[in-house]
Write a protein that holds these residues in place. Sequence first.
Motif, PDB file in Angstrom:
ATOM      1  N   ILE A   1      54.250  81.494  40.673  1.00 19.74           N
ATOM      2  CA  ILE A   1      54.777  80.760  41.830  1.00 19.74           C
ATOM      3  C   ILE A   1      56.102  81.358  42.279  1.00 19.74           C
ATOM      4  O   ILE A   1      56.335  81.594  43.475  1.00 19.74           O
ATOM      5  CB  ILE A   1      54.952  79.265  41.491  1.00 19.74           C
ATOM      6  N   LYS A   2      56.982  81.625  41.324  1.00 19.11           N
ATOM      7  CA  LYS A   2      58.287  82.200  41.652  1.00 19.11           C
ATOM      8  C   LYS A   2      58.160  83.581  42.286  1.00 19.11           C
ATOM      9  O   LYS A   2      59.028  84.012  43.043  1.00 19.11           O
ATOM     10  CB  LYS A   2      59.156  82.277  40.393  1.00 19.11           C
ATOM     11  N   GLN A   3      57.072  84.270  41.961  1.00 16.39           N
ATOM     12  CA  GLN A   3      56.869  85.611  42.484  1.00 16.39           C
ATOM     13  C   GLN A   3      56.017  85.629  43.758  1.00 16.39           C
ATOM     14  O   GLN A   3      55.590  86.686  44.206  1.00 16.39           O
ATOM     15  CB  GLN A   3      56.226  86.499  41.419  1.00 16.39           C
ATOM     16  N   GLY A   4      55.776  84.459  44.335  1.00 13.55           N
ATOM     17  CA  GLY A   4      55.154  84.441  45.656  1.00 13.55           C
ATOM     18  C   GLY A   4      53.748  83.905  45.746  1.00 13.55           C
ATOM     19  O   GLY A   4      53.155  83.906  46.833  1.00 13.55           O
ATOM     20  N   LEU A   5      53.158  83.433  44.642  1.00  8.32           N
ATOM     21  CA  LEU A   5      51.831  82.826  44.726  1.00  8.32           C
ATOM     22  C   LEU A   5      51.980  81.447  45.374  1.00  8.32           C
ATOM     23  O   LEU A   5      52.789  80.643  44.914  1.00  8.32           O
ATOM     24  CB  LEU A   5      51.210  82.682  43.338  1.00  8.32           C
ATOM     25  N   PRO A   6      51.244  81.164  46.457  1.00 10.34           N
ATOM     26  CA  PRO A   6      51.363  79.853  47.105  1.00 10.34           C
ATOM     27  C   PRO A   6      51.210  78.720  46.094  1.00 10.34           C
ATOM     28  O   PRO A   6      50.325  78.758  45.240  1.00 10.34           O
ATOM     29  CB  PRO A   6      50.220  79.867  48.125  1.00 10.34           C
ATOM     30  N   LYS A   7      52.060  77.716  46.223  1.00 10.80           N
ATOM     31  CA  LYS A   7      52.111  76.674  45.208  1.00 10.80           C
ATOM     32  C   LYS A   7      50.795  75.924  45.077  1.00 10.80           C
ATOM     33  O   LYS A   7      50.376  75.567  43.973  1.00 10.80           O
ATOM     34  CB  LYS A   7      53.236  75.690  45.528  1.00 10.80           C
ATOM     35  N   ASP A   8      50.102  75.676  46.191  1.00 13.07           N
ATOM     36  CA  ASP A   8      48.857  74.918  46.092  1.00 13.07           C
ATOM     37  C   ASP A   8      47.788  75.724  45.354  1.00 13.07           C
ATOM     38  O   ASP A   8      47.010  75.169  44.579  1.00 13.07           O
ATOM     39  CB  ASP A   8      48.354  74.498  47.475  1.00 13.07           C
ATOM     40  N   VAL A   9      47.775  77.046  45.561  1.00 13.86           N
ATOM     41  CA  VAL A   9      46.832  77.904  44.841  1.00 13.86           C
ATOM     42  C   VAL A   9      47.126  77.853  43.348  1.00 13.86           C
ATOM     43  O   VAL A   9      46.225  77.701  42.517  1.00 13.86           O
ATOM     44  CB  VAL A   9      46.919  79.364  45.344  1.00 13.86           C
ATOM     45  N   ALA A  10      48.414  77.969  43.012  1.00 15.25           N
ATOM     46  CA  ALA A  10      48.827  77.975  41.608  1.00 15.25           C
ATOM     47  C   ALA A  10      48.548  76.630  40.930  1.00 15.25           C
ATOM     48  O   ALA A  10      48.047  76.590  39.801  1.00 15.25           O
ATOM     49  CB  ALA A  10      50.308  78.314  41.509  1.00 15.25           C
ATOM     50  N   GLU A  11      48.861  75.536  41.602  1.00 16.95           N
ATOM     51  CA  GLU A  11      48.670  74.215  40.993  1.00 16.95           C
ATOM     52  C   GLU A  11      47.188  73.891  40.814  1.00 16.95           C
ATOM     53  O   GLU A  11      46.788  73.298  39.804  1.00 16.95           O
ATOM     54  CB  GLU A  11      49.355  73.143  41.850  1.00 16.95           C
ATOM     55  N   ASN A  12      46.367  74.274  41.799  1.00 21.03           N
ATOM     56  CA  ASN A  12      44.918  74.063  41.649  1.00 21.03           C
ATOM     57  C   ASN A  12      44.384  74.868  40.473  1.00 21.03           C
ATOM     58  O   ASN A  12      43.556  74.392  39.689  1.00 21.03           O
ATOM     59  CB  ASN A  12      44.182  74.481  42.933  1.00 21.03           C
ATOM     60  N   ALA A  13      44.873  76.100  40.360  1.00 21.86           N
ATOM     61  CA  ALA A  13      44.437  76.967  39.256  1.00 21.86           C
ATOM     62  C   ALA A  13      44.864  76.378  37.916  1.00 21.86           C
ATOM     63  O   ALA A  13      44.087  76.352  36.962  1.00 21.86           O
ATOM     64  CB  ALA A  13      45.008  78.365  39.432  1.00 21.86           C
ATOM     65  N   LYS A  14      46.096  75.886  37.853  1.00 25.54           N
ATOM     66  CA  LYS A  14      46.610  75.340  36.594  1.00 25.54           C
ATOM     67  C   LYS A  14      45.800  74.136  36.142  1.00 25.54           C
ATOM     68  O   LYS A  14      45.486  74.011  34.951  1.00 25.54           O
ATOM     69  CB  LYS A  14      48.092  74.971  36.739  1.00 25.54           C
ATOM     70  N   ARG A  15      45.444  73.273  37.079  1.00 20.81           N
ATOM     71  CA  ARG A  15      44.622  72.113  36.707  1.00 20.81           C
ATOM     72  C   ARG A  15      43.281  72.567  36.136  1.00 20.81           C
ATOM     73  O   ARG A  15      42.802  72.030  35.132  1.00 20.81           O
ATOM     74  CB  ARG A  15      44.413  71.214  37.927  1.00 20.81           C
ATOM     75  N   LYS A  16      42.692  73.562  36.780  1.00 24.31           N
ATOM     76  CA  LYS A  16      41.410  74.088  36.290  1.00 24.31           C
ATOM     77  C   LYS A  16      41.579  74.706  34.908  1.00 24.31           C
ATOM     78  O   LYS A  16      40.749  74.487  34.014  1.00 24.31           O
ATOM     79  CB  LYS A  16      40.877  75.141  37.266  1.00 24.31           C
ATOM     80  N   TYR A  17      42.674  75.459  34.713  1.00 32.04           N
ATOM     81  CA  TYR A  17      42.903  76.103  33.417  1.00 32.04           C
ATOM     82  C   TYR A  17      43.030  75.067  32.305  1.00 32.04           C
ATOM     83  O   TYR A  17      42.461  75.224  31.220  1.00 32.04           O
ATOM     84  CB  TYR A  17      44.169  76.958  33.463  1.00 32.04           C
ATOM     85  N   PHE A  18      43.783  74.005  32.559  1.00 36.09           N
ATOM     86  CA  PHE A  18      43.983  72.980  31.534  1.00 36.09           C
ATOM     87  C   PHE A  18      42.666  72.308  31.149  1.00 36.09           C
ATOM     88  O   PHE A  18      42.410  72.038  29.969  1.00 36.09           O
ATOM     89  CB  PHE A  18      44.981  71.929  32.018  1.00 36.09           C
TER      90      PHE A  18
END
Length: 242
Positions: A84-101
Motif C-alpha cells: 500500500i505504501k508503495q502505491g498499491l490501491p488500498k481497496d485492492v490491497a485490503e480485498n487481497a488481505k481479507r482473502k489471504y487471511f
Amino acid sequence: MSRENRLNKNLSIQSEHGKDYSEKSTHLKQLLISSIVTGDMGLFQQVKNQAEQIEDIKVIINEEIDVQRLYIASTVASFVEIAIKQGLPKDVAENAKRKYFVNIAHCDSKVELEQYYYKVVEELITGMKKYSMKKYSPIVKMAIENIHNNKFHSIFAKDIALAINSNRSYLSKKFKEETESTITDYIHKVKIDFAIELMETNFYKFNEVADLLGYTSYSYFSRVFKKIYKKTPYEYMESPKN
C-alpha cells in the motif's frame, strides 16, 4: 502453553536458532519485500529457490498449526501494508488481505502454508505490476483511487474528473500519457478484474456480478469482458488456468 506464549516464542525464534539463521531469514524477508515493491518476479523466484535451500520459515512451521497460521498471517499483513505504501490501491490491497487471511485459516498443513505464503507474495507482485500508482502524478493517482473506490457504481470519465475537481480534457490527456490507457478502459479493467475474483468464489451468478459492478445488463458486461479477455465470462471460467 497459551497461544500468546507460543506466538511470542516463535516470534523470537531467530535468537533461538543463532545469528546465522537470523541473518539469512532477515535477508530473505527483505528480498521478498524488494520483489513486491519492484514487481520483480525474477527476483522472487530466486529468493524462493534460495529459501528452499536453508531453514527459513521451515523452523517456525514445526510448531502447532494455530501458531503457524498466526505467524504467516502477521507476515502477510506486513507485506500488504508495504505494498500500500508503495502505491498499491488500498481497496485492492485490503480485498487481497481479507482473502489471504481466509485462505491461511483454511491451510491445514505445513506444506499448504508454505506454498500459500509464496503464492501471496507472487500475487502481490502481480498486483504491483498491474496497479501500482507509485510512478504516476498526483492527479492521476487521485483518479485511479477514485476508480477503485467506486467500482461498484456506474461511473464514467466525467464522474472521475468531477470527483477530483479536475478539467475532464486535461485529466484524460494526463491519464492516457501516464497509464497508456483511457479512463474508460481503465474503469472497465478494474471492474472486470474484480468480477473475475467474484466469479471464482462460485458464490455469485454471472448476471449478479454484472449488476453488482454497475453494468446496465449482463449482455453489456459480457461484451466488455470479451473485449478485455477475448472470451465471454463463461468461456473464461471454463478455460484451464495456469
